[in-house]
Scaffold this motif. Structure first.
Motif, PDB file in Angstrom:
ATOM      1  N   GLU A  70      -1.161 -16.435   5.972  1.00  0.00           N
ATOM      2  CA  GLU A  70      -1.427 -15.595   4.795  1.00  0.00           C
ATOM      3  C   GLU A  70      -2.771 -14.872   4.895  1.00  0.00           C
ATOM      4  O   GLU A  70      -2.873 -13.690   4.585  1.00  0.00           O
ATOM      5  CB  GLU A  70      -1.366 -16.427   3.503  1.00  0.00           C
ATOM      6  N   GLN A  71      -3.817 -15.586   5.341  1.00  0.00           N
ATOM      7  CA  GLN A  71      -5.138 -14.974   5.455  1.00  0.00           C
ATOM      8  C   GLN A  71      -5.166 -13.931   6.562  1.00  0.00           C
ATOM      9  O   GLN A  71      -5.758 -12.868   6.414  1.00  0.00           O
ATOM     10  CB  GLN A  71      -6.217 -16.036   5.698  1.00  0.00           C
ATOM     11  N   ALA A  76      -5.159  -8.168   8.139  1.00  0.00           N
ATOM     12  CA  ALA A  76      -4.473  -7.058   8.813  1.00  0.00           C
ATOM     13  C   ALA A  76      -4.122  -5.968   7.812  1.00  0.00           C
ATOM     14  O   ALA A  76      -4.270  -4.768   8.095  1.00  0.00           O
ATOM     15  CB  ALA A  76      -3.228  -7.562   9.525  1.00  0.00           C
ATOM     16  N   GLN A  77      -3.684  -6.362   6.624  1.00  0.00           N
ATOM     17  CA  GLN A  77      -3.349  -5.381   5.591  1.00  0.00           C
ATOM     18  C   GLN A  77      -4.589  -4.653   5.093  1.00  0.00           C
ATOM     19  O   GLN A  77      -4.534  -3.461   4.782  1.00  0.00           O
ATOM     20  CB  GLN A  77      -2.607  -6.061   4.438  1.00  0.00           C
ATOM     21  N   ALA A  78      -5.726  -5.345   5.050  1.00  0.00           N
ATOM     22  CA  ALA A  78      -6.969  -4.693   4.626  1.00  0.00           C
ATOM     23  C   ALA A  78      -7.405  -3.645   5.645  1.00  0.00           C
ATOM     24  O   ALA A  78      -7.847  -2.551   5.272  1.00  0.00           O
ATOM     25  CB  ALA A  78      -8.068  -5.746   4.421  1.00  0.00           C
ATOM     26  N   LEU A  79      -7.275  -3.951   6.938  1.00  0.00           N
ATOM     27  CA  LEU A  79      -7.595  -2.966   7.972  1.00  0.00           C
ATOM     28  C   LEU A  79      -6.646  -1.780   7.876  1.00  0.00           C
ATOM     29  O   LEU A  79      -7.079  -0.619   7.935  1.00  0.00           O
ATOM     30  CB  LEU A  79      -7.522  -3.596   9.365  1.00  0.00           C
ATOM     31  N   ALA A  80      -5.364  -2.047   7.700  1.00  0.00           N
ATOM     32  CA  ALA A  80      -4.385  -0.964   7.562  1.00  0.00           C
ATOM     33  C   ALA A  80      -4.698  -0.104   6.339  1.00  0.00           C
ATOM     34  O   ALA A  80      -4.609   1.130   6.395  1.00  0.00           O
ATOM     35  CB  ALA A  80      -2.973  -1.539   7.476  1.00  0.00           C
ATOM     36  N   ALA A  81      -5.107  -0.732   5.246  1.00  0.00           N
ATOM     37  CA  ALA A  81      -5.433   0.011   4.022  1.00  0.00           C
ATOM     38  C   ALA A  81      -6.664   0.892   4.225  1.00  0.00           C
ATOM     39  O   ALA A  81      -6.717   2.025   3.741  1.00  0.00           O
ATOM     40  CB  ALA A  81      -5.655  -0.959   2.862  1.00  0.00           C
ATOM     41  N   MET A  82      -7.668   0.379   4.963  1.00  0.00           N
ATOM     42  CA  MET A  82      -8.865   1.179   5.228  1.00  0.00           C
ATOM     43  C   MET A  82      -8.504   2.436   6.028  1.00  0.00           C
ATOM     44  O   MET A  82      -8.934   3.543   5.688  1.00  0.00           O
ATOM     45  CB  MET A  82      -9.901   0.355   5.990  1.00  0.00           C
ATOM     46  N   LEU A  83      -7.709   2.265   7.068  1.00  0.00           N
ATOM     47  CA  LEU A  83      -7.306   3.420   7.876  1.00  0.00           C
ATOM     48  C   LEU A  83      -6.442   4.386   7.059  1.00  0.00           C
ATOM     49  O   LEU A  83      -6.600   5.602   7.156  1.00  0.00           O
ATOM     50  CB  LEU A  83      -6.559   2.944   9.124  1.00  0.00           C
ATOM     51  N   ARG A  84      -5.548   3.839   6.254  1.00  0.00           N
ATOM     52  CA  ARG A  84      -4.681   4.671   5.407  1.00  0.00           C
ATOM     53  C   ARG A  84      -5.512   5.463   4.393  1.00  0.00           C
ATOM     54  O   ARG A  84      -5.253   6.643   4.146  1.00  0.00           O
ATOM     55  CB  ARG A  84      -3.648   3.776   4.715  1.00  0.00           C
TER      56      ARG A  84
END
Length: 157
Positions: A70-71, A76-84
């Protein structure tokens, strides 16, 4: 981690985390909620003479090795959100690159609309050297490089 200022209609996003703007927990949320205000364009740059961005903070990555599913997924989702966030800014984005841009740093550059690099700029997808896949940055890198990605990925260039 980052500083912002509006200068002559350009929102300047300054990467300023010693030693070389490594991407870690603190940077991941830094782009969220940036107010474009009256900006006509966005400039992403490093104020550090060492270079643009070294990619992921290796100490952060070591800590992640001990995280559960989960962590790791959340990171990974936070990195994807930053790039997005960078990719989908409502204004044109320009990355100004000097020196090295490695791994996630290449992703930051590729998520911008325009990349300008000095002759000494170096780009490296160094994840493979660590046994990792550059999966999160790949959509941006592939789009930015277009037809050149095959030659670079195969080591021809």
């Amino acid at each position: 981690m980052i500083r912002t200022k509006l200068e002559h209609g350009v929102l300047e996003i300054e990467l300023c985390h010693e030693p070389m703007n490594e991407i870690g927990t603190a940077m991941l949320g830094a782009l969220e909620g940036i107010d474009l205000g009256k900006a006509r364009a966005v400039l992403l740059y490093s104020s550090l003479k060492q270079g643009f961005c070294a990619g992921a903070d290796l100490n952060w990555m070591k800590r992640m090795a001990g995280y559960g599913y989960e962590q790791n997924l959340a990171d990974a989702q936070a990195l994807a959100a930053m790039l997005r966030t960078l990719d989908r800014m409502a204004k044109p984005t320009v990355a100004r690159v000097h020196g090295p841009a490695f791994a996630g740093g290449v992703g930051l550059v590729a998520a911008c609309d325009i990349a300008i690099g000095v002759p000494a700029a170096k780009f490296c997808l160094s994840e493979a050297k660590l046994g990792l896949s550059p999966a999160t940055i790949s959509p941006y890198v592939v789009r930015a490089m277009g037809g050149q990605i095959d030659a670079v990925a195969l080591g021809d260039e």
